[in-house]
Motif scaffolding. Structure first.
Motif, PDB file in Angstrom:
ATOM      1  N   ALA A 154       0.807  -1.219   0.000  1.00 11.15           N
ATOM      2  CA  ALA A 154       0.000   0.000   0.000  1.00 11.15           C
ATOM      3  C   ALA A 154       0.841   1.271   0.000  1.00 11.15           C
ATOM      4  O   ALA A 154       0.430   2.289  -0.548  1.00 11.15           O
ATOM      5  N   LYS A 155       2.045   1.233   0.599  1.00  8.12           N
ATOM      6  CA  LYS A 155       2.754   2.486   0.842  1.00  8.12           C
ATOM      7  C   LYS A 155       4.179   2.548   0.304  1.00  8.12           C
ATOM      8  O   LYS A 155       4.799   3.606   0.362  1.00  8.12           O
ATOM      9  N   LEU A 156       4.719   1.458  -0.187  1.00  8.12           N
ATOM     10  CA  LEU A 156       6.095   1.506  -0.665  1.00  8.12           C
ATOM     11  C   LEU A 156       6.157   2.222  -2.018  1.00  8.12           C
ATOM     12  O   LEU A 156       5.374   1.937  -2.916  1.00  8.12           O
ATOM     13  N   PRO A 157       7.097   3.168  -2.165  1.00  6.67           N
ATOM     14  CA  PRO A 157       7.170   3.958  -3.404  1.00  6.67           C
ATOM     15  C   PRO A 157       7.774   3.153  -4.554  1.00  6.67           C
ATOM     16  O   PRO A 157       8.396   2.106  -4.347  1.00  6.67           O
ATOM     17  N   LEU A 158       7.599   3.653  -5.767  1.00  7.23           N
ATOM     18  CA  LEU A 158       8.232   3.052  -6.939  1.00  7.23           C
ATOM     19  C   LEU A 158       9.617   3.664  -7.095  1.00  7.23           C
ATOM     20  O   LEU A 158       9.757   4.874  -7.295  1.00  7.23           O
ATOM     21  N   LEU A 159      10.633   2.824  -7.001  1.00  2.00           N
ATOM     22  CA  LEU A 159      12.013   3.279  -7.118  1.00  2.00           C
ATOM     23  C   LEU A 159      12.679   2.654  -8.332  1.00  2.00           C
ATOM     24  O   LEU A 159      12.136   1.735  -8.957  1.00  2.00           O
ATOM     25  N   TYR A 160      13.868   3.153  -8.627  1.00  2.00           N
ATOM     26  CA  TYR A 160      14.656   2.644  -9.748  1.00  2.00           C
ATOM     27  C   TYR A 160      16.052   2.282  -9.237  1.00  2.00           C
ATOM     28  O   TYR A 160      16.488   2.808  -8.207  1.00  2.00           O
ATOM     29  N   PRO A 161      16.742   1.363  -9.908  1.00  4.98           N
ATOM     30  CA  PRO A 161      18.007   0.847  -9.373  1.00  4.98           C
ATOM     31  C   PRO A 161      18.990   1.930  -8.978  1.00  4.98           C
ATOM     32  O   PRO A 161      19.279   2.852  -9.741  1.00  4.98           O
ATOM     33  N   GLN A 162      19.472   1.793  -7.776  1.00 12.11           N
ATOM     34  CA  GLN A 162      20.465   2.722  -7.218  1.00 12.11           C
ATOM     35  C   GLN A 162      21.276   1.975  -6.173  1.00 12.11           C
ATOM     36  O   GLN A 162      20.714   1.263  -5.350  1.00 12.11           O
ATOM     37  N   MET A 163      22.590   2.124  -6.217  1.00  9.21           N
ATOM     38  CA  MET A 163      23.427   1.411  -5.260  1.00  9.21           C
ATOM     39  C   MET A 163      23.204   1.972  -3.861  1.00  9.21           C
ATOM     40  O   MET A 163      23.323   3.169  -3.644  1.00  9.21           O
ATOM     41  N   PRO A 164      22.831   1.133  -2.896  1.00  5.57           N
ATOM     42  CA  PRO A 164      22.587   1.614  -1.532  1.00  5.57           C
ATOM     43  C   PRO A 164      23.876   2.095  -0.876  1.00  5.57           C
ATOM     44  O   PRO A 164      24.967   1.615  -1.187  1.00  5.57           O
ATOM     45  N   GLN A 165      23.726   3.035   0.046  1.00  5.60           N
ATOM     46  CA  GLN A 165      24.882   3.568   0.765  1.00  5.60           C
ATOM     47  C   GLN A 165      25.425   2.563   1.765  1.00  5.60           C
ATOM     48  O   GLN A 165      26.607   2.564   2.089  1.00  5.60           O
ATOM     49  N   SER A 166      24.547   1.690   2.256  1.00 10.77           N
ATOM     50  CA  SER A 166      24.946   0.749   3.298  1.00 10.77           C
ATOM     51  C   SER A 166      24.030  -0.464   3.240  1.00 10.77           C
ATOM     52  O   SER A 166      22.930  -0.409   2.677  1.00 10.77           O
ATOM     53  N   TYR A 167      24.496  -1.577   3.815  1.00  8.87           N
ATOM     54  CA  TYR A 167      23.614  -2.735   3.966  1.00  8.87           C
ATOM     55  C   TYR A 167      22.459  -2.392   4.900  1.00  8.87           C
ATOM     56  O   TYR A 167      21.368  -2.939   4.778  1.00  8.87           O
ATOM     57  N   VAL A 168      22.704  -1.501   5.850  1.00  6.56           N
ATOM     58  CA  VAL A 168      21.687  -1.128   6.833  1.00  6.56           C
ATOM     59  C   VAL A 168      20.991   0.139   6.354  1.00  6.56           C
ATOM     60  O   VAL A 168      21.496   1.249   6.538  1.00  6.56           O
ATOM     61  N   GLY A 169      19.849  -0.009   5.705  1.00  4.54           N
ATOM     62  CA  GLY A 169      19.123   1.153   5.229  1.00  4.54           C
ATOM     63  C   GLY A 169      18.450   1.886   6.376  1.00  4.54           C
ATOM     64  O   GLY A 169      17.717   1.270   7.151  1.00  4.54           O
ATOM     65  N   ASN A 170      18.688   3.197   6.486  1.00  2.00           N
ATOM     66  CA  ASN A 170      18.098   3.947   7.599  1.00  2.00           C
ATOM     67  C   ASN A 170      16.917   4.806   7.170  1.00  2.00           C
ATOM     68  O   ASN A 170      16.447   5.657   7.911  1.00  2.00           O
ATOM     69  N   THR A 171      16.421   4.613   5.935  1.00  2.93           N
ATOM     70  CA  THR A 171      15.153   5.180   5.480  1.00  2.93           C
ATOM     71  C   THR A 171      14.434   4.082   4.703  1.00  2.93           C
ATOM     72  O   THR A 171      15.043   3.058   4.341  1.00  2.93           O
ATOM     73  N   THR A 172      13.168   4.297   4.425  1.00  3.95           N
ATOM     74  CA  THR A 172      12.428   3.287   3.652  1.00  3.95           C
ATOM     75  C   THR A 172      13.049   3.104   2.271  1.00  3.95           C
ATOM     76  O   THR A 172      13.240   1.974   1.805  1.00  3.95           O
ATOM     77  N   LYS A 173      13.396   4.209   1.626  1.00  2.72           N
ATOM     78  CA  LYS A 173      13.984   4.110   0.293  1.00  2.72           C
ATOM     79  C   LYS A 173      15.320   3.380   0.335  1.00  2.72           C
ATOM     80  O   LYS A 173      15.602   2.510  -0.498  1.00  2.72           O
ATOM     81  N   GLU A 174      16.178   3.728   1.306  1.00  3.73           N
ATOM     82  CA  GLU A 174      17.476   3.061   1.408  1.00  3.73           C
ATOM     83  C   GLU A 174      17.314   1.587   1.760  1.00  3.73           C
ATOM     84  O   GLU A 174      18.073   0.737   1.296  1.00  3.73           O
ATOM     85  N   SER A 175      16.314   1.282   2.561  1.00  7.66           N
ATOM     86  CA  SER A 175      16.050  -0.120   2.907  1.00  7.66           C
ATOM     87  C   SER A 175      15.619  -0.906   1.672  1.00  7.66           C
ATOM     88  O   SER A 175      16.017  -2.063   1.477  1.00  7.66           O
ATOM     89  N   MET A 176      14.805  -0.278   0.821  1.00  8.37           N
ATOM     90  CA  MET A 176      14.387  -0.944  -0.407  1.00  8.37           C
ATOM     91  C   MET A 176      15.563  -1.153  -1.360  1.00  8.37           C
ATOM     92  O   MET A 176      15.729  -2.228  -1.941  1.00  8.37           O
ATOM     93  N   HIS A 177      16.403  -0.113  -1.514  1.00  7.57           N
ATOM     94  CA  HIS A 177      17.581  -0.250  -2.367  1.00  7.57           C
ATOM     95  C   HIS A 177      18.494  -1.359  -1.841  1.00  7.57           C
ATOM     96  O   HIS A 177      19.015  -2.165  -2.616  1.00  7.57           O
TER      97      HIS A 177
END
Length: 243
Positions: A154-177
Motif C-alpha cells: 500500500a505504501k512503498l514507493p516506486l524506485l529505480y536501481p540505485q546502489m545503496p549507501q549501506s547494507y543497513v538502510g536507515n530510510t524506507t527508500k534506502e532499505s528498499m535499495h
C-alpha cells in the motif's frame, strides 16, 4: 554483412556484424522498430542477411519486412544448435536462453559455462564441457523487484536501481535499495559459488541491460558483456551456415 535483431520484453536491440566484428549496435522501442531497422539498412546497404530471436511479442510487420528485404533466419527450436538439449521440457525453453547457451558454447569451447542474463528477469543457463545444456534458473530482475514491492503493497514507493549507501538502510527508500540490490548481488554470487563447487572451473558470462550495474559489485570473477546475446546470434548464424 549480417543484421542481428533481439526482440525482448521491453526493448529491441540490433547490431550489424561483418564476420565476427560488431560494427554498430542499436537500441529502440518496439513502436519504432520498422522505421529504425530501415534506417539501419540505409546506413549499411550491404547487409543482405538477418537473424532474429523473439522473447517479447512478435513484430509481424518487422519480420515480414526482413523476410522480403533480407535472407532472414528466424531462430526457433528446430534450428541446429551446438549443444545437446537436456532440458526436461525443451519446447518451453526460451529462445533467448538457447541463443545465449549457443554463444557460450561457441565462444568458450571445452569449458563449463554459466550465462547470467540480467534483464527483465534474471536467467541462469549452464552448459557443461561436453556441450550438454542442463538448465538453470529464472528470477525477477532488478526493476521487476522494485515494481513488485510498489504494486503489491500500500505504501512503498516506486524506485529505480540505485546502489545503496549501506547494507543497513536507515530510510524506507534506502532499505528498499539495500534489499533489492544487495539481495540480487547475494543471489548471483551464491549461484556462481554453487556451480563452482560442483563443476569447479566454470566460465561465467554476465550480460543483459543491468550487467554493467551489477558487474563491478560482484565478488566472483566474471566476463561482463552487455552485447553477448547479439554476438551469440551472430555466432549461431555463422555456425548454422558453416554446417
Amino acid at each position: 554483412m549480417l543484421l542481428t535483431v533481439d526482440i525482448g520484453n521491453t526493448k529491441i536491440k540490433a547490431a550489424v556484424f561483418e564476420g565476427t566484428a560488431l560494427l554498430e549496435k542499436f537500441v529502440f522501442s518496439s513502436d519504432d522498430a520498422l522505421v529504425e531497422v530501415k534506417k539501419i539498412m540505409q546506413k549499411f546497404p550491404a547487409t543482405h542477411h538477418s537473424i532474429t530471436s523473439v522473447v517479447g511479442k512478435d513484430d509481424h510487420k518487422l519480420l515480414l519486412w526482413l523476410s522480403e528485404n533480407t535472407q532472414l533466419t528466424a531462430v526457433n527450436h528446430n534450428l541446429g544448435f551446438p549443444f545437446i538439449n537436456k532440458y526436461a521440457t525443451p519446447a518451453t525453453l526460451g529462445i533467448d536462453r538457447m541463443v545465449l547457451a549457443a554463444g557460450a558454447v561457441l565462444q568458450y569451447p571445452n569449458k563449463h559455462r554459466l550465462v547470467i542474463d540480467a534483464g527483465t528477469c534474471i536467467t541462469y543457463d549452464f552448459t557443461d564441457n561436453n556441450n550438454n545444456y542442463l538448465g538453470g534458473a529464472i528470477s525477477p530482475g532488478l526493476q521487476l523487484r522494485y515494481n513488485a514491492m510498489h504494486n503489491f503493497t500500500a505504501k512503498l514507493p516506486l524506485l529505480y536501481p540505485q546502489m545503496p549507501q549501506s547494507y543497513v538502510g536507515n530510510t524506507t527508500k534506502e532499505s528498499m535499495h539495500s534489499g533489492v540490490v544487495n539481495g540480487l548481488l547475494h543471489e548471483v554470487d551464491g549461484f556462481v559459488r554453487q556451480y563452482e563447487q560442483q563443476y569447479q572451473d566454470v566460465t561465467v558470462i554476465l550480460t543483459g541491460g543491468d550487467a554493467e550495474f551489477l558487474a563491478k559489485r560482484l565478488k566472483n570473477t566474471i566476463f561482463a558483456n552487455s552485447n553477448f546475446l547479439l554476438e551469440s546470434l551472430n555466432l549461431l548464424y555463422l555456425y548454422t551456415n558453416q554446417k
